[in-house]
Motif scaffolding. Structure first.
Motif, PDB file in Angstrom:
ATOM      1  N   ARG A 262      38.679  11.789 -25.288  1.00 32.42           N
ATOM      2  CA  ARG A 262      38.872  11.589 -23.844  1.00 32.42           C
ATOM      3  C   ARG A 262      37.649  11.985 -23.033  1.00 32.42           C
ATOM      4  NH1 ARG A 262      43.855  14.084 -22.725  1.00 32.42           N
ATOM      5  NH2 ARG A 262      44.820  12.048 -22.936  1.00 32.42           N
ATOM      6  N   ASP A 263      37.181  13.218 -23.171  1.00 37.06           N
ATOM      7  CA  ASP A 263      36.076  13.703 -22.343  1.00 37.06           C
ATOM      8  C   ASP A 263      34.784  12.932 -22.610  1.00 37.06           C
ATOM      9  OD1 ASP A 263      37.735  15.566 -21.132  1.00 37.06           O
ATOM     10  OD2 ASP A 263      37.250  17.137 -22.592  1.00 37.06           O
TER      11      ASP A 263
ATOM     12  N   LYS B 235      32.716  10.452 -19.892  1.00 36.42           N
ATOM     13  CA  LYS B 235      31.286  10.600 -19.583  1.00 36.42           C
ATOM     14  C   LYS B 235      30.548   9.284 -19.834  1.00 36.42           C
ATOM     15  CE  LYS B 235      31.080  15.513 -20.594  1.00 36.42           C
ATOM     16  NZ  LYS B 235      30.636  16.534 -21.551  1.00 36.42           N
TER      17      LYS B 235
END
Length: 143
Positions: A130-131, A135
């Motif tokens: 997810r992160d 980004k």
């Protein structure tokens, strides 16, 4: 290299020749037709060959290589992510993916393949990415 944009949905609805149990086989995005397919009956275990029906449709397979399926031009929004190709058709698609990936709660729909997100590759659906994907989406939006 030219690619065929025609795919077939394989449909087989018959009754077993041995026990008369109903057999249903449905497979989407088949690239080549076969004269017959061998099917095992879930009731009696008998194996028979049956002639399926094919429904042609134009489109593209989810096995995607970063080009527009109709114009055969490379997509502007694409990037490599952990040996996978991450892509979007345009700004609206990027926003949709960002909302999906950023969602902390994803409710399941009971119907299979009814929405675009159900066909997304597993690396996009995975919470562990997810992160990193968010980004990557931010960088792609700046293009």
């Amino acid at each position: 290299m030219e690619k065929s944009l025609v795919f077939f949905d394989l449909v087989l609805k018959v009754y077993c020749n041995q026990c008369s149990h109903k057999i249903v086989v449905e497979t989407s995005e088949v690239k080549q037709k076969k004269e017959s397919i061998r099917v095992r009956c879930s009731e009696c275990g008998g194996v028979e060959s049956y002639k399926p029906t094919y429904i042609a449709h134009t489109g593209y397979s989810y096995a995607f290589d970063g080009v527009d399926p109709f114009f055969q031009l490379p997509l502007w929004y694409q990037a490599s992510f952990k040996d996978e190709l991450f892509w979007a058709y345009g700004p609206e698609h990027l926003l949709y993916l960002e909302q999906y990936i950023g969602a902390r709660l994803r409710e399941r729909n009971q119907r299979l393949y009814a929405t675009m997100v159900e066909r997304l590759p597993q690396f996009i659906k995975s919470a562990k990415n997810r992160d990193s994907l968010l980004k990557l989406l931010e960088r792609m939006k700046l293009k």
